[in-house]
Scaffold this motif. Structure first.
Motif, PDB file in Angstrom:
ATOM      1  N   GLU A  29       0.826  -1.042  -0.101  1.00 35.74           N
ATOM      2  CA  GLU A  29       0.139   0.067  -0.289  1.00 35.74           C
ATOM      3  C   GLU A  29       0.995   1.529  -0.088  1.00 35.74           C
ATOM      4  O   GLU A  29       0.519   2.205  -0.529  1.00 35.74           O
ATOM      5  CB  GLU A  29      -0.889   0.035   1.293  1.00 35.74           C
ATOM      6  N   TYR A  30       2.039   1.076   0.614  1.00 36.76           N
ATOM      7  CA  TYR A  30       2.834   2.402   0.599  1.00 36.76           C
ATOM      8  C   TYR A  30       3.526   2.611  -0.803  1.00 36.76           C
ATOM      9  O   TYR A  30       3.476   3.898  -1.253  1.00 36.76           O
ATOM     10  CB  TYR A  30       4.277   1.807   1.372  1.00 36.76           C
ATOM     11  N   LYS A  59       0.406   4.081  -2.764  1.00 28.63           N
ATOM     12  CA  LYS A  59      -0.042   5.470  -2.375  1.00 28.63           C
ATOM     13  C   LYS A  59       0.977   6.384  -2.750  1.00 28.63           C
ATOM     14  O   LYS A  59       0.711   7.439  -3.339  1.00 28.63           O
ATOM     15  CB  LYS A  59      -0.082   5.603  -0.731  1.00 28.63           C
ATOM     16  N   LEU A  60       2.145   6.025  -2.744  1.00 32.13           N
ATOM     17  CA  LEU A  60       3.476   7.043  -3.145  1.00 32.13           C
ATOM     18  C   LEU A  60       3.316   7.254  -4.589  1.00 32.13           C
ATOM     19  O   LEU A  60       3.267   8.371  -5.255  1.00 32.13           O
ATOM     20  CB  LEU A  60       4.977   6.415  -2.743  1.00 32.13           C
TER      21      LEU A  60
END
Lengths: 273, 250
Positions: free
Chosen positions: A141-142, A145-146
């Protein structure tokens, strides 16, 4: 000179550079004890990644533990070795291991891999991120999102294995599959990788440094160092090196794009970058 | 000027090669990141033509050309992107984070997180990720906690939390105003609060029991927060290591 109690199998598995590191450590034990992994690697002229791989081959979690074993061996020999209270020593050792994992991971990132990643990011093709459960989900997810935050469109995170399989099988146009695995052995991830390969969908993977099945399937593979750990089946292996790799890919891409657009506009040099 | 291009200009070039050279000169900084296939597609020419052009320059092929160009661009301090410079800067920042850490303070936090008191971990937007990371690992180590990702839920819960509850709040920069009220309430109620931030002048600091401040730089891209929060993840990883050690020693 001291020697560690290593069995024949380990000794046989060592490559020539690794044997040289071992020899250096035997001959200069006391100096090595005060060195960081960077200092040792510059002394023996091999990269920190090689030194760390060497420590792991000997069965230690990292450089700090290797030093700990050397120190213990020296103490056994009855020499006078500076001793610290066990509490502060282990904390220092822990932080040392953490740093050397990150340092070694950073040396594994090659310009060529980043360029390949930029190629897929630039192409505007749909990006599918397979999100397994547990801690790796946070890492995936990191990444998602980035990527979205820096303005990359068409980034899709897929949480269901069956849905992911469906997409890989029915995708007519070009796309990219991103697989992140902390062990490199997670069966559903390997399976999706194989399906993508059969359908000639390129794969970008982030996996541990050791050879693993997920990495073997990938077109671009970023590697990291970490120590596998679990508490009675609940795994809590550190993801910090993976966060580091993801951040490097995304931030480098952002800077690469900014340099490009500045040159196109004919603008001056921005010191903030 | 780039010597490589000067040298090319002095050579007898075909029409296509002149076009290739013009393209290279116009896009020098992006060429070093491109592969041969992409380049061909853009130039409407074959791999072989480009490789031959590189060989005319006395180089073994396209990769050799890229390598040489990169070196010359760097020497001429041209504005191009070099990943190794970024990575070494990022490593330096990481080491600064480690050096600036107050281990005793992190040990104190670890004691609180493992004390068995009700524990709430809050983070929203990109900060939800470090929050969730910590929460899952604490669960794996048998220290249960409650994860809050919604601001309104925090505002409500703060009035009803148990008196000995601990609230760990992760907030990068600029959002502090949103949490002023819950932090004031927490202070009035005598709850224990831990603040993880990268804003040295955060208005929340006077109200928090323990504050950890990292050196994460706030970054924005088209008004979107892209601060990678690696400092947060580092602090959390060390808290995790301390917790794991405590668990082992039990």
């Amino acid at each position: 000179m001291i020697t560690l109690h290593l069995n024949d199998q380990i000794i046989k598995s060592l490559s020539r550079p690794e044997l040289q590191i071992l020899q250096y450590a035997y001959e200069n034990t006391e100096t090595v004890l005060d060195m960081s992994i960077q200092q040792l690697s510059s002394q023996v002229a091999y990269s920190p990644a090689t030194v760390l791989r060497f420590c792991k081959k000997l069965g230690y979690s990292g450089f700090a533990e290797f030093k700990y074993a050397l120190r213990a061996e020296l103490r056994e020999k009855g020499r006078n070795v500076s001793t610290q209270s066990s509490q502060t020593f282990t904390t220092g050792m822990m932080i040392d291991t953490l740093s050397s994992n990150i340092q070694a991971t950073s040396t594994l990132i090659r310009e060529e891999q980043l360029n390949q990643a930029f190629h897929y990011l630039d192409s505007g093709c749909p990006i599918y991120l397979w999100r397994p459960g547990g801690l790796t989900a946070v890492v995936v997810e990191y990444f998602e999102k980035l990527l979205l935050s820096i303005g990359r469109q068409e980034v899709y995170m897929i949480e269901s294995e069956k849905m992911c399989e469906h997409i890989l099988r029915s995708r007519p146009q070009k796309c990219l599959l991103i697989l992140i695995s902390t062990s490199g052995k997670f069966a559903p991830t390997i399976r999706l990788g194989k399906i993508a390969q059969v359908n000639s969908i390129p794969i970008l993977s982030i996996t541990p440094y050791a050879n693993n099945e997920v990495a073997a399937l990938a077109d671009v593979n970023f590697r990291f160092f970490t120590d596998q750990r679990e508490n009675l089946g609940a795994e809590f292996t550190s993801r910090l090196p993976i966060f580091f790799v993801i951040n490097t890919i995304v931030q480098c891409y952002l800077r690469y794009c900014q340099t490009e657009s500045r040159i196109e506009k004919g603008g001056g040099h921005d010191p903030a970058l | 000027m780039i010597p490589l291009f000067e040298k090319a200009r002095a050579l007898p070039l075909t029409e296509t090669e002149t076009a290739i050279l013009a393209y290279f000169e116009a896009n020098a900084s992006s060429i070093i990141h491109k592969n041969l296939q992409d380049l061909c597609a853009q130039l409407y020419t074959s791999n072989a033509t480009i490789v031959r052009f590189c060989q005319k320059l006395g180089l073994s092929g396209y990769n050799d050309f890229k390598y040489q160009l990169r070196r010359e661009l760097r020497q001429s301090a041209a504005p191009a992107f070099y990943s190794d410079e970024y990575i070494s800067r990022e490593m330096a920042r990481f080491k600064d984070t480690i050096a600036a850490l107050d281990i005793r303070q992190l040990e104190e936090i670890t004691e609180l997180l493992t004390s068995g008191r009700p524990l709430y971990i809050y983070g929203t937007n990109l900060s939800a990720l470090p929050a969730r990371y910590l929460q899952i690992v604490l669960n794996a180590l048998d220290y249960p906690s409650i994860l809050i990702e919604w601001k309104n839920l925090l505002n409500g819960l703060i009035h009803n939390m148990h008196d000995d509850a601990i609230l760990l709040l992760i907030s990068a920069k600029g959002q502090a105003g949103n949490y002023l009220l819950p932090f004031q309430t927490a202070r009035e109620r005598g709850l224990t609060t831990i603040l993880l931030t990268c804003e040295r002048t955060s208005p929340l600091i006077p109200y928090s029991t323990i504050t950890v401040c990292t050196n994460d730089a706030s970054e924005e891209f088209h008004h979107t927060d892209v601060n990678p929060r690696l400092g947060f993840f580092t602090v959390i990883q060390i808290i995790i290591e301390l917790t794991a050690r405590k668990k082992r020693d039990l």
